[in-house]
Design an enzyme around this catalytic site. Sequence first.
Site, short mmCIF file in Angstrom:
data_model
loop_
_atom_site.label_atom_id
_atom_site.label_comp_id
_atom_site.label_asym_id
_atom_site.label_seq_id
_atom_site.Cartn_x
_atom_site.Cartn_y
_atom_site.Cartn_z
N SER A 8 0.84 -1.20 0.00
CA SER A 8 0.00 0.00 0.00
C SER A 8 0.87 1.25 0.00
CB SER A 8 -0.88 0.01 1.25
OG SER A 8 -1.43 1.30 1.43
N HIS A 31 -1.02 -1.11 -4.23
CA HIS A 31 -2.36 -0.95 -3.64
C HIS A 31 -2.59 0.54 -3.36
CE1 HIS A 31 -5.85 -2.56 -1.43
NE2 HIS A 31 -5.63 -1.59 -0.56
N ASP A 33 -4.98 3.30 -1.84
CA ASP A 33 -6.11 3.52 -0.92
C ASP A 33 -6.79 4.84 -1.25
OD1 ASP A 33 -5.94 1.28 1.09
OD2 ASP A 33 -3.89 2.03 1.19
N HIS A 64 -8.32 0.48 -4.06
CA HIS A 64 -9.28 0.11 -3.01
C HIS A 64 -10.07 1.37 -2.66
CE1 HIS A 64 -9.82 -1.01 1.53
NE2 HIS A 64 -10.95 -1.04 0.86
N MET A 66 -12.43 3.40 -0.64
CA MET A 66 -13.11 3.58 0.64
C MET A 66 -13.91 4.88 0.52
SD MET A 66 -10.00 2.34 3.05
CE MET A 66 -8.75 2.43 1.79
N MET A 135 -11.23 -6.84 5.25
CA MET A 135 -10.44 -5.86 6.00
C MET A 135 -10.05 -6.45 7.35
SD MET A 135 -9.95 -3.17 4.15
CE MET A 135 -9.17 -2.18 5.45
N ASP A 173 -6.17 -6.87 4.15
CA ASP A 173 -5.59 -5.53 4.19
C ASP A 173 -5.69 -5.01 5.62
OD1 ASP A 173 -4.89 -2.87 3.92
OD2 ASP A 173 -6.44 -2.36 2.46
#
Length: 220
Positions: A8, A31, A33, A64, A66, A135, A173
């Site tokens: 990440s 990755h 975020d 990813h 969110m 998660m 993750d």
Amino acid sequence: MSIRINPSVLNCDFMRIGEELDRIADADRAHIDVMDNHFVPNLTFGPSMVEQMARRSPIPLDAHLMITDADRHAVAFAEAGAESVTFHLEAAQAPVRLARELRKAGAQVGVALRPATPVEPLLDILGEFDMVLVMTVEPGFGGQSFLDSMLPKIRRVREAISAANLELSVQVDGGIKRETIGRAAEAGADVFVAGSAVYSVDDAAAEIAALRRLAAEHSH
């Protein structure tokens, strides 16, 4: 199961993002975020930043999301060049339709579950996805401790995939490092997001190799 390590970039030096992406060139994907300060209490990248990273990165991007209202915003990240786009089940009104839109836009599709979200609502629609992200911390910030209480959930997801005779990855993750990756692999995970474990050491490539080896030793 082939083991994949997706570091990440949340824990990298954003002022030197190009070089920080180069540091993880031995990994499988970077990755990314994406946080909107609504779904989680933190704010990171939008599609234009992801597009710049996709052009610069030596490895494909694993985005990813969110974010709230994934139905409206997720496809923009596929169009920005992310190879894989994961949205949260809690943030999608029509997850099946969204999965198909993302696939049409050329991305692989992941669906994510927060720690308190049960697996059961996913079970009948597993075939729409390429990956389930469990998660292993509350999403929002890097550097948190791995929640061992998520191991049975990882196991349930892997068992459901096997029972349905499907080929899906199970990503974890949060708090993934040398001490925890074996437990997650044993439970059935095969894609591992490691942030601070990779970016806090001088030799990121050696750390990626060590994580890959430990995961392989514990996977079925």
